[in-house]
Design a protein around this motif. Structure first.
Motif, PDB file in Angstrom:
ATOM      1  N   ALA A 109      -0.104   9.595  60.231  1.00  0.00           N
ATOM      2  CA  ALA A 109       1.045   9.521  59.404  1.00  0.00           C
ATOM      3  C   ALA A 109       0.335   7.654  59.155  1.00  0.00           C
ATOM      4  CB  ALA A 109       2.538   9.063  59.629  1.00  0.00           C
ATOM      5  N   ALA A 145       4.947  15.008  58.607  1.00  0.00           N
ATOM      6  CA  ALA A 145       4.685  13.655  57.984  1.00  0.00           C
ATOM      7  C   ALA A 145       5.168  13.321  57.137  1.00  0.00           C
ATOM      8  CB  ALA A 145       3.374  14.689  57.508  1.00  0.00           C
ATOM      9  N   ALA A 153       5.257   3.460  60.361  1.00  0.00           N
ATOM     10  CA  ALA A 153       5.471   5.225  59.951  1.00  0.00           C
ATOM     11  C   ALA A 153       4.684   6.317  60.906  1.00  0.00           C
ATOM     12  CB  ALA A 153       4.518   5.543  58.774  1.00  0.00           C
ATOM     13  N   ARG A 158       7.933   7.945  62.926  1.00  0.00           N
ATOM     14  CA  ARG A 158       8.153  10.503  63.462  1.00  0.00           C
ATOM     15  C   ARG A 158       7.304  10.017  64.489  1.00  0.00           C
ATOM     16  NH1 ARG A 158       6.155   8.408  58.474  1.00  0.00           N
ATOM     17  NH2 ARG A 158       5.997   9.332  56.869  1.00  0.00           N
ATOM     18  N   ASN A 162      -1.005  13.542  52.085  1.00  0.00           N
ATOM     19  CA  ASN A 162      -0.245  11.554  52.039  1.00  0.00           C
ATOM     20  C   ASN A 162      -2.095  11.378  50.992  1.00  0.00           C
ATOM     21  OD1 ASN A 162       1.266  11.514  53.104  1.00  0.00           O
ATOM     22  ND2 ASN A 162       0.262  11.213  55.719  1.00  0.00           N
ATOM     23  N   THR A 190      -1.794  17.334  57.087  1.00  0.00           N
ATOM     24  CA  THR A 190      -1.331  15.926  56.754  1.00  0.00           C
ATOM     25  C   THR A 190      -2.410  14.861  55.947  1.00  0.00           C
ATOM     26  OG1 THR A 190      -2.196  15.305  58.379  1.00  0.00           O
ATOM     27  CG2 THR A 190      -0.012  16.424  58.819  1.00  0.00           C
TER      28      THR A 190
END
Lengths: 194, 194, 194, 194, 194, 194
Positions: free
Chosen positions: F167, F132, E167, E171, F82, F78
């Motif tokens: 993330a 994100a 992840a 990114r 999430n 972010t």
């Protein structure tokens, strides 16, 4: 420096309001120690103000199988899903006070699955989020799951009704850019000294 | 064969209702020729009934820059996005009647971009759908676009308020599985003979 | 005032079309009383026209476990999910005619869960919507659920094939901005007098 | 060990097929050196087979402003968005061959923004993906952007038509669990020796 | 013509790099025959480079219940879901090499449900995709499903940890527009001659 | 009653940890007055612990155009997107401390558009959320918008890198069900007395 605006729309002065609305606001002020911004900003439209709080009270003050704290949990969880700052902060405060729990509001706003709540409450919030986010998919299985946790059909109406009412409330708050009072952020976080 | 249920919840009899609610229902019946199911089913909870219709009337009967047909367009477009059968069918009928247009309701329910409406109305519905679906992203650019089409800030509150109120209404209808009256489906589709 | 355009693209005149296409259109006109706009607008590209209707007929006129009304239900439900005005309105009309039911098309277009259809038909539409919206997730469990409702594997191909064909059809209609004929909106809503 | 199934459905033998279908398959086999599985598996339904390939050819072999490689790019990009293994692998191979480019297919399948293609081709693929994923939102601005890159309205129909046809194709492939031939994976990756 | 850029950011020269980073790159070059672009481009920030590869190695080289090929499957499947060209292409190559399977990487990148892998591996990838796409919904049922396929809790950490690490990786690659080396596309596709 | 678990996985005792990890934890404890749970729970895997904090420090302690408070804003915004309870609560506390602002963390976690931050910071957070949530769509326009607010390309790497690192962090926290220390909830909310 001017204080930040609490609404995109004009905010009436207390003395210009109809008597019933002013009375309600003064009553809240007496109880809370300040006037939550939702009262002053919605008073810009008195008829909608009256209907809004009548609906709110009908659902939030109703007797039934849900405690006051549980009703506020529904508000905070669905407002979190709708990214409504006012409702997360203001009802987060109320939830902390009712639940006498300094942590539960932030937990439920972020992710109810990680909150210090009961399995029954998690089932309640899973349904509330379904009402908030995909109500057209509600079916008999949802009712069965809730009944399996001891909720009556009237409780289920309460859960769904609160999620539905705050679908409205979150959207109005986002529309007018309703700002939470600074007081809410800390409320219920620090144990009162005896 | 029994007629299909109009709600998951008990539906009160007219004679068992509080006077003000019965009076309102009889008034609607006189005007429409039948009682729309939303009245009987919500009467299961009188306080919520009163608040619901007070809120509805405050937004839908309000004077201002939006015509009655435009207000119903907002209802139909956002109810389409929320997959709410009752609101699409019932308010689609009302929209046909107010707009004196047999086609516009089905168009707006499916895709307002293809409807026989003005660019100003398309801007209005684009905003209404944003309120319905992603209200946390509302910003100044949205207000600018609406003002550019001649909407006042009070009109914008009306648009957003109606979209927000039917966010509530759609969810309650989906919660209780509210069934539209058969009469609505045809209403406003056939020109009346003189 | 000019009538509204029925396509973003040039619409050929009947007399300029290849014989086979003109013949098909005249046949439809004789049967329906008017020429559905999909025929004239797709005739702009004769080869695609022929393939389109050959594919359509192969799926919609096929013998098998699905009735004609059920095939149209699949069209209406998936076109509703794809917000395709032409297909909702035109196939909604055909569904009403085949099902001899004035209400079912609007129900299925809005939310099949609330429609007056059988559990078997709801299972069929749930699968059709999966094909329309998330076909990569189809797996053996879907086939098992359909077989459990008595569908054969050939029926399942029919369901999926119709959903797939209207995935194409909806997209072409949205591409060319295909306008439904006004006649479709009322078709099948008013019982014929004997 | 048995070779893996190429379809959930029965796969006919070449000798059992209608003459026209067998002829088409033999022709492809001669040209490609093997029979792509889409031919044998769709032949289970001869009428749909004929319509499918007639539609395919009408769009993919058409003269116009799009090269053959560009048409395949549209297939690969939209099949990537739909997670259709067969179409990504089979049309990826064809794209490599037509474009004489060993890399472009994997690039376009993953993210066309990172591919070694022209800005005009990126505009083309952005529109193709809109047709694939949100065709109800197509509007005049999309046509303007494409015309700004030199596409004619007939080119735009081609782009949208190919994206629409593979919306069908991807769904059928996912429905029947169509397996790509092993040969496709390597095709066009290794320069032929002279 | 200049070769295409491999990053939006400056790419350091090997001789300008700190010793430990240069050594690692030379080691990779010796083993692979070329320097994968992720090494040179991330070396623009030496501290992040060191942490990135330390994290990578801790998860990918760890002993445990997952084979090296299975670890790469997780990378490819989640990178496919995140549309990360570099990771799909580079780790697809590594997966082909470890699995000694020319097809599996393209299968897993497109749709793991159609891949030639075991049911245990499908359960593993379903969980990896949940970590990649909706990690807040992870719950005890997920752990139960994985344990039911024989995964230990440490294996589950590995699966989730790899999905989480990529992840990040996906990114960063999308941020800097990291270009895969041309060499990766063909690697592991053609059986080596003995 | 036992205190609630802080991880799904075993939590090592301080005395059983490698020296460098124990030293780091003691250092944090000295500074913060307690050991944040992320340290003890990740120490279950020492190699990943070291890489995690090395990466964290490389991004969060780096010199450059972003203040420490701005870096934490990116984490909170972010992590809110999430739904990561640990990161919202723990980094919300750190943000309050760095920004000397009791309100900003709750604002940014709910909806950065409503926060008391600068337009430059809103541009920064809009990009962080794109990294994100949809990093494959990053393009030159994003870089242009950030440069237009005075961010250098290295600042942009910082913004994107922090969003990418969290993330990872959010997913690991959700994987192991990492519980925030109770201390974080109140930190930075009450002004210290002098």
């Amino acid at each position: 420096m001017d204080p930040p605006a609490i609404s995109r729309y004009p905010v009436p002065k207390l003395e210009d309001l109809p008597d019933d609305i002013r009375a309600r606001i003064l009553e809240v002020q007496e109880k809370a120690g300040f006037v939550p911004n939702v009262f002053l900003t919605l008073a810009h439209r008195p008829e909608e103000f009256r209907a809004f709080f009548a609906y709110h009270d009908a659902l939030m003050l109703r007797d039934g199988g849900l405690s006051k704290a549980e009703r506020e949990m529904i508000v905070v969880a669905t407002s979190g899903a709708n990214d409504c700052l006012y409702c997360i902060v203001a009802h987060g405060a109320i939830l902390r006070v009712y639940a006498k729990d300094a942590l539960v509001a932030d937990q439920v706003a972020a992710n109810y699955r990680k909150a210090d709540i009961t399995p029954r409450q998690k089932t309640m919030l899973a349904f509330a989020l379904k009402v908030a986010l995909s109500s057209s998919e509600i079916d008999d299985d949802d009712f069965a799951a809730l009944r399996g946790q001891g909720f009556t059909d009237e409780d289920i109406w309460d859960i769904g009704g609160i999620a539905a009412f705050f679908a409205l409330s979150n959207r109005v708050a986002n529309l007018i850019s309703l700002r939470p009072n600074d007081e809410f952020y800390l409320l219920g976080r620090v144990p009162k000294k005896s």
